[in-house]
Motif scaffolding. Structure first.
Motif, PDB file in Angstrom:
ATOM      1  N   GLY A   2       0.815  -1.200   0.000  1.00 26.58           N
ATOM      2  CA  GLY A   2       0.000   0.000   0.000  1.00 26.58           C
ATOM      3  C   GLY A   2       0.857   1.263   0.000  1.00 26.58           C
ATOM      4  N   TYR A   3       1.883   1.269   0.826  1.00 27.21           N
ATOM      5  CA  TYR A   3       2.738   2.454   0.914  1.00 27.21           C
ATOM      6  C   TYR A   3       3.543   2.621  -0.343  1.00 27.21           C
ATOM      7  CZ  TYR A   3       1.387   3.060   5.688  1.00 27.21           C
ATOM      8  OH  TYR A   3       0.647   3.276   6.797  1.00 27.21           O
ATOM      9  N   ASN A   4       3.886   1.514  -0.906  1.00 29.31           N
ATOM     10  CA  ASN A   4       4.654   1.540  -2.130  1.00 29.31           C
ATOM     11  C   ASN A   4       3.896   2.254  -3.250  1.00 29.31           C
ATOM     12  OD1 ASN A   4       6.718   1.070  -3.764  1.00 29.31           O
ATOM     13  ND2 ASN A   4       6.780  -1.159  -3.469  1.00 29.31           N
ATOM     14  N   ILE A   5       2.650   1.823  -3.440  1.00 27.53           N
ATOM     15  CA  ILE A   5       1.852   2.446  -4.517  1.00 27.53           C
ATOM     16  C   ILE A   5       1.563   3.908  -4.189  1.00 27.53           C
ATOM     17  CG2 ILE A   5      -0.339   1.546  -3.599  1.00 27.53           C
ATOM     18  CD1 ILE A   5      -1.336   1.560  -6.508  1.00 27.53           C
ATOM     19  N   ALA A  28      -2.505   4.143 -15.100  1.00 23.51           N
ATOM     20  CA  ALA A  28      -1.798   2.912 -15.448  1.00 23.51           C
ATOM     21  C   ALA A  28      -1.398   2.151 -14.191  1.00 23.51           C
ATOM     22  CB  ALA A  28      -0.570   3.251 -16.286  1.00 23.51           C
ATOM     23  N   LEU A  29      -0.959   2.912 -13.203  1.00 18.98           N
ATOM     24  CA  LEU A  29      -0.546   2.305 -11.936  1.00 18.98           C
ATOM     25  C   LEU A  29      -1.723   1.610 -11.256  1.00 18.98           C
ATOM     26  CD1 LEU A  29       2.245   2.505 -10.468  1.00 18.98           C
ATOM     27  CD2 LEU A  29       1.119   4.144  -8.952  1.00 18.98           C
ATOM     28  N   LEU A  30      -2.876   2.326 -11.285  1.00 17.17           N
ATOM     29  CA  LEU A  30      -4.072   1.780 -10.649  1.00 17.17           C
ATOM     30  C   LEU A  30      -4.540   0.509 -11.353  1.00 17.17           C
ATOM     31  CD1 LEU A  30      -6.214   4.946  -9.895  1.00 17.17           C
ATOM     32  CD2 LEU A  30      -5.264   3.340  -8.245  1.00 17.17           C
ATOM     33  N   LEU A  31      -4.509   0.594 -12.675  1.00 17.36           N
ATOM     34  CA  LEU A  31      -4.947  -0.541 -13.480  1.00 17.36           C
ATOM     35  C   LEU A  31      -4.147  -1.799 -13.094  1.00 17.36           C
ATOM     36  CD1 LEU A  31      -7.101  -0.418 -15.666  1.00 17.36           C
ATOM     37  CD2 LEU A  31      -5.289  -0.320 -17.364  1.00 17.36           C
ATOM     38  N   ASN A  32      -2.874  -1.565 -12.985  1.00 17.79           N
ATOM     39  CA  ASN A  32      -1.957  -2.633 -12.625  1.00 17.79           C
ATOM     40  C   ASN A  32      -2.246  -3.158 -11.227  1.00 17.79           C
ATOM     41  OD1 ASN A  32       0.065  -4.315 -13.089  1.00 17.79           O
ATOM     42  ND2 ASN A  32       1.672  -2.764 -13.327  1.00 17.79           N
ATOM     43  N   PHE A  33      -2.413  -2.217 -10.317  1.00 16.01           N
ATOM     44  CA  PHE A  33      -2.583  -2.549  -8.915  1.00 16.01           C
ATOM     45  C   PHE A  33      -3.882  -3.321  -8.666  1.00 16.01           C
ATOM     46  CE2 PHE A  33      -3.892  -1.310  -4.563  1.00 16.01           C
ATOM     47  CZ  PHE A  33      -2.826  -1.870  -3.870  1.00 16.01           C
ATOM     48  N   PHE A  34      -4.961  -2.860  -9.300  1.00  9.50           N
ATOM     49  CA  PHE A  34      -6.242  -3.525  -9.090  1.00  9.50           C
ATOM     50  C   PHE A  34      -6.460  -4.685 -10.063  1.00  9.50           C
ATOM     51  CE2 PHE A  34      -7.107   0.433  -6.917  1.00  9.50           C
ATOM     52  CZ  PHE A  34      -7.887   0.039  -5.842  1.00  9.50           C
ATOM     53  N   ALA A  35      -5.592  -4.784 -11.064  1.00 10.66           N
ATOM     54  CA  ALA A  35      -5.713  -5.783 -12.131  1.00 10.66           C
ATOM     55  C   ALA A  35      -7.060  -5.677 -12.830  1.00 10.66           C
ATOM     56  CB  ALA A  35      -5.483  -7.193 -11.583  1.00 10.66           C
ATOM     57  N   PHE A  36      -7.451  -4.420 -13.171  1.00  9.75           N
ATOM     58  CA  PHE A  36      -8.669  -4.160 -13.925  1.00  9.75           C
ATOM     59  C   PHE A  36      -8.334  -4.023 -15.411  1.00  9.75           C
ATOM     60  CE2 PHE A  36     -12.374  -2.598 -11.142  1.00  9.75           C
ATOM     61  CZ  PHE A  36     -12.053  -3.489 -10.138  1.00  9.75           C
ATOM     62  N   ASP A  37      -9.380  -3.877 -16.261  1.00  2.59           N
ATOM     63  CA  ASP A  37      -9.128  -3.796 -17.700  1.00  2.59           C
ATOM     64  C   ASP A  37      -9.062  -2.361 -18.228  1.00  2.59           C
ATOM     65  OD1 ASP A  37      -9.216  -6.651 -18.420  1.00  2.59           O
ATOM     66  OD2 ASP A  37     -11.234  -6.472 -17.550  1.00  2.59           O
ATOM     67  N   TYR A 121     -14.115  17.668  -8.853  1.00  3.19           N
ATOM     68  CA  TYR A 121     -13.339  17.876 -10.087  1.00  3.19           C
ATOM     69  C   TYR A 121     -13.708  16.887 -11.180  1.00  3.19           C
ATOM     70  CZ  TYR A 121     -10.502  20.671  -6.984  1.00  3.19           C
ATOM     71  OH  TYR A 121     -10.087  21.592  -6.099  1.00  3.19           O
ATOM     72  N   GLY A 122     -13.957  15.618 -10.769  1.00  2.00           N
ATOM     73  CA  GLY A 122     -14.252  14.629 -11.804  1.00  2.00           C
ATOM     74  C   GLY A 122     -14.402  13.237 -11.228  1.00  2.00           C
ATOM     75  N   ILE A 123     -14.267  12.270 -12.109  1.00  2.00           N
ATOM     76  CA  ILE A 123     -14.525  10.875 -11.743  1.00  2.00           C
ATOM     77  C   ILE A 123     -13.372   9.995 -12.183  1.00  2.00           C
ATOM     78  CG2 ILE A 123     -15.977   8.875 -12.348  1.00  2.00           C
ATOM     79  CD1 ILE A 123     -17.499  10.618 -10.521  1.00  2.00           C
ATOM     80  N   LEU A 124     -12.996   9.098 -11.292  1.00  2.00           N
ATOM     81  CA  LEU A 124     -12.037   8.059 -11.648  1.00  2.00           C
ATOM     82  C   LEU A 124     -12.854   6.784 -11.837  1.00  2.00           C
ATOM     83  CD1 LEU A 124      -8.977   7.207 -11.748  1.00  2.00           C
ATOM     84  CD2 LEU A 124      -9.190   6.695  -9.317  1.00  2.00           C
ATOM     85  N   TYR A 125     -12.763   6.204 -13.031  1.00  2.00           N
ATOM     86  CA  TYR A 125     -13.668   5.114 -13.378  1.00  2.00           C
ATOM     87  C   TYR A 125     -12.840   3.886 -13.750  1.00  2.00           C
ATOM     88  CZ  TYR A 125     -18.253   3.457 -15.139  1.00  2.00           C
ATOM     89  OH  TYR A 125     -19.440   2.794 -15.330  1.00  2.00           O
ATOM     90  N   LEU A 126     -12.928   2.849 -12.915  1.00  2.00           N
ATOM     91  CA  LEU A 126     -12.182   1.604 -13.166  1.00  2.00           C
ATOM     92  C   LEU A 126     -13.155   0.483 -13.503  1.00  2.00           C
ATOM     93  CD1 LEU A 126      -9.823   2.052 -10.160  1.00  2.00           C
ATOM     94  CD2 LEU A 126      -8.937   1.473 -12.414  1.00  2.00           C
ATOM     95  N   PRO A 136     -11.497  -3.968   1.883  1.00  2.00           N
ATOM     96  CA  PRO A 136     -11.673  -2.659   2.524  1.00  2.00           C
ATOM     97  C   PRO A 136     -10.373  -1.849   2.509  1.00  2.00           C
ATOM     98  CG  PRO A 136     -12.583  -4.404   3.879  1.00  2.00           C
ATOM     99  CD  PRO A 136     -11.876  -5.078   2.754  1.00  2.00           C
ATOM    100  N   LYS A 137      -9.278  -2.510   2.590  1.00  2.00           N
ATOM    101  CA  LYS A 137      -7.980  -1.836   2.565  1.00  2.00           C
ATOM    102  C   LYS A 137      -7.774  -1.130   1.230  1.00  2.00           C
ATOM    103  CE  LYS A 137      -3.654  -3.110   4.725  1.00  2.00           C
ATOM    104  NZ  LYS A 137      -2.739  -4.252   4.927  1.00  2.00           N
ATOM    105  N   LYS A 138      -8.116  -1.852   0.177  1.00  2.00           N
ATOM    106  CA  LYS A 138      -7.968  -1.274  -1.162  1.00  2.00           C
ATOM    107  C   LYS A 138      -8.931  -0.098  -1.357  1.00  2.00           C
ATOM    108  CE  LYS A 138      -5.934  -4.835  -4.043  1.00  2.00           C
ATOM    109  NZ  LYS A 138      -6.159  -5.850  -5.086  1.00  2.00           N
ATOM    110  N   LYS A 139     -10.143  -0.264  -0.772  1.00  2.00           N
ATOM    111  CA  LYS A 139     -11.119   0.830  -0.874  1.00  2.00           C
ATOM    112  C   LYS A 139     -10.575   2.088  -0.206  1.00  2.00           C
ATOM    113  CE  LYS A 139     -15.342  -1.868  -1.242  1.00  2.00           C
ATOM    114  NZ  LYS A 139     -16.606  -2.281  -0.624  1.00  2.00           N
ATOM    115  N   LYS A 140      -9.980   1.908   0.937  1.00  2.00           N
ATOM    116  CA  LYS A 140      -9.404   3.013   1.693  1.00  2.00           C
ATOM    117  C   LYS A 140      -8.311   3.689   0.860  1.00  2.00           C
ATOM    118  CE  LYS A 140      -9.316   4.878   5.818  1.00  2.00           C
ATOM    119  NZ  LYS A 140     -10.547   5.461   6.153  1.00  2.00           N
TER     120      LYS A 140
END
Ligand SMILES: Nc1ncnc2c1ncn2[C@@H]1O[C@H](COP(=O)(O)OP(=O)(O)O)[C@@H](O)[C@H]1O
Ligand SMILES: [Mg+2]
Lengths: 412, 121
Positions: A2-5, A28-37, A121-126, A136-140
């Motif tokens: 978590g601290y790393n990201i 790109a970092l988030l995509l990788n971290f959550f392994a989303f498309d 400001y806007g929306i982050l959409y994954l 819950p940790k990832k949500k935080k």
């Protein structure tokens, strides 16, 4: 982990790169971290009506370009100000949390996270095609990331606003300098006219006396005549210049526009001949009178005719038209001098804007001021390659008086 | 008997022009090169009309006008100058007429005649 990201995210958001690039890096970092498309960032427009796609990373299929502020999951997230974590057991359905979102079609799990602090400001959409569970940790962590993003966007907007204000200030400064120049020019003109008028008076006055005493058949008689004509011309010029320096109000009286135009045309008679310019008069007779400062309106037509002559140095046709339409006296001054380059159209009324080697750039600026002082309107009809028509509309006397009365009442 | 007028102007050429032109009109033209000289002449002599330049070194025309109107209330004064805009500022104030300097003296001549004619009535 978590601290790393987080440290990476901070590094990306605080970088010196353009906002878009920073958003891309974070995505790109988030995509990788959550392994989303797919990861997309939408930003709210200035009118606060639409969310526009700023960046999209990953498989961009099905990524909508924009959302209305009450449309789809982004709209919902914006409304509630809280992230939406949604999983759909039937990925082919378009209804998520009771709202229709075409952008989510074909995905199993989506996260729609508002990017905001006090301001939205806007929306982050994954989005993920496979079903995912989010701890819950990832949500935080996502909350923190969204906040970090909002700071980056806010800073960016501040810089944009600053640049904007700075440009505006520079613009204003330039205008002030223009105004100052105009004033200085006016003062100079006043001094100059005085210094020139006195000797001119002697030259012209004595030339007239000579003229009277000479034999009309002598060449001296003709010479004296030339001096007289020259002086008259200069004195007329002085009459015009002195109005640059006129700071306060006009001297209004009831005037006939045709009469003023005729005066101006007379002044340029020699120039018309010399440059092979045909003058066509299409004036309406018995026009209603206008409330005008005669000297100033003379200057208006002087300026317009001077420009026309300069544009038609090799000949052409100057058409002067006057007519009565509704409550306006409309005057058109039309030349065949080739027109004005559309690129410079926006500048021609600016003081000191000139394309001429010996131009002052004051003619149209002063013309505009005078027409405005007369509660009139000046318009330009430009036919590139053909010529220009300046259209001047002045209120007929009665309304003009009415306007004056109205403005008096407003002051009270 | 011809009317006696005093022309005040700091430029010699203009004084000479006035003298000749107004002299031709049958007027008895006297000259002063400054405000001070004009006031001195007024003390000694009686005039029917003054033609006064505004912009002069030393005492300017406006000051001269003020002093004239203090002492000789009914003496007509025509202000003559190169500036148009004085017309607004001073034209209706105290002086009897205002003429913009021009090599064409027609306006000045008619103004002088008008004022002298009204005075005679
Ligand atoms: N009748 C015209 N035909 C073509 N160009 C014109 C005409 N009138 C004005 N312009 C353009 O507008 C500019 C500004 O005009 P103006 O304010 O009168 O200043 P100046 O005549 O001293 O250049 C001119 O330099 C010229 O480029
Ligand atoms: Mg011009």
């Amino acid at each position: 982990m978590g601290y790393n990201i987080l440290s990476k995210i901070i590094e990306f958001t605080d970088s010196e790169e353009p906002l878009e690039k920073r958003l891309e890096n974070v995505g790109a970092l988030l995509l990788n971290f959550f392994a989303f498309d797919q990861c997309a960032v939408y930003l709210l427009d200035r009118e606060e009506r639409k969310l526009n796609l700023a960046v999209a990373i990953g498989n961009k299929l099905g990524c909508q370009q924009e959302y209305n502020k009450d449309e789809g999951l982004p709209g919902l997230a914006m409304k509630h100000g809280k992230p939406i974590f949604a999983t759909h057991s039937q990925p082919n359905k378009e209804l998520w949390r009771g709202v229709f979102d075409q952008g989510a079609l074909g995905f199993a799990t989506v996260i729609c996270c508002p990017v905001k602090d006090d301001i939205f400001y806007g929306i982050l959409y994954l989005k993920s095609r496979e079903k995912k569970s989010i701890s819950p940790k990832k949500k935080k962590l996502l909350d923190v990331i969204a906040l970090q993003l909002s700071t980056a966007i806010k800073n960016y907007e501040c810089i944009i606003n600053l640049t904007h204000t700075n440009t505006k200030m520079k613009d204003m400064q330039a205008r002030l300098i223009h105004a100052e120049k105009l004033l200085a020019l006016g003062e100079m003109a006043a001094t100059l006219t005085h210094e020139i008028r006195n000797p001119l008076m002697s030259i012209g006055g004595f030339a007239k006396r000579l003229h009277q005493q000479l034999n009309p058949d002598s060449s001296q008689f003709m010479y004296a005549n030339r001096i007289i004509k020259g002086v008259e011309r200069l004195e007329k010029l002085m009459d015009g210049i002195v109005h640059f320096s006129k700071k306060d109000g006009c001297e209004f009286s009831t005037e006939d526009i045709n009469n003023i135009i005729e005066d101006a045309a007379l002044f340029f008679e020699d120039d018309f001949k010399r440059h092979n310019i045909t003058v066509v008069r299409d004036v309406a007779l018995n026009l209603p009178k206008i409330e005008a400062d005669r000297q100033q309106l003379r200057l208006v037509f002087n300026n317009l005719m001077a420009n026309a002559i300069q544009a038609m140095a090799n000949g052409g046709t100057l058409t002067i038209q006057t007519r009565h339409k509704d409550n306006w006296i409309v005057t058109e001054v039309c030349d065949t001098g080739g027109g004005i380059d559309p690129k410079i159209m926006g500048n021609i009324f600016n003081p000191f804007y000139t394309t001429k080697e010996t131009g002052t750039g004051l003619g149209l600026a002063i013309t505009h001021t005078i027409i405005t002082n007369h509660k009139g309107i000046i318009e330009v009809n430009n036919k590139m390659g053909v010529g220009v028509t300046f259209v001047i509309k002045l209120p007929v006397a009665t309304i003009c008086e009415q306007l004056a009365v109205n403005s008096e009442q407003l002051k009270k | 008997m011809s009317e006696k007028i005093l022309v005040v102007d700091d430029e010699e050429g203009i004084r000479l022009l006035y003298k000749e032109e107004l002299g031709d009109e049958g007027l008895d033209v006297h000259l002063a090169a400054s405000g001070e000289e004009a006031l001195a002449k007024l003390e000694k002599d009686r005039f029917d009309l003054i033609v006064l330049d505004i912009k002069m070194p030393g005492m300017d025309g406006i000051e001269v006008l003020r002093r004239i109107k203090e002492r000789w209330k009914n003496l007509p004064v025509i202000l003559s100058t190169a500036y148009h805009h004085y017309k607004q500022e001073f034209g209706t104030w105290a002086s009897d007429a205002y003429v913009v300097k021009s090599s064409d003296l027609k306006e000045l001549k008619t103004t002088i005649k008008d004022i002298l004619n009204t005075g005679r009535k």
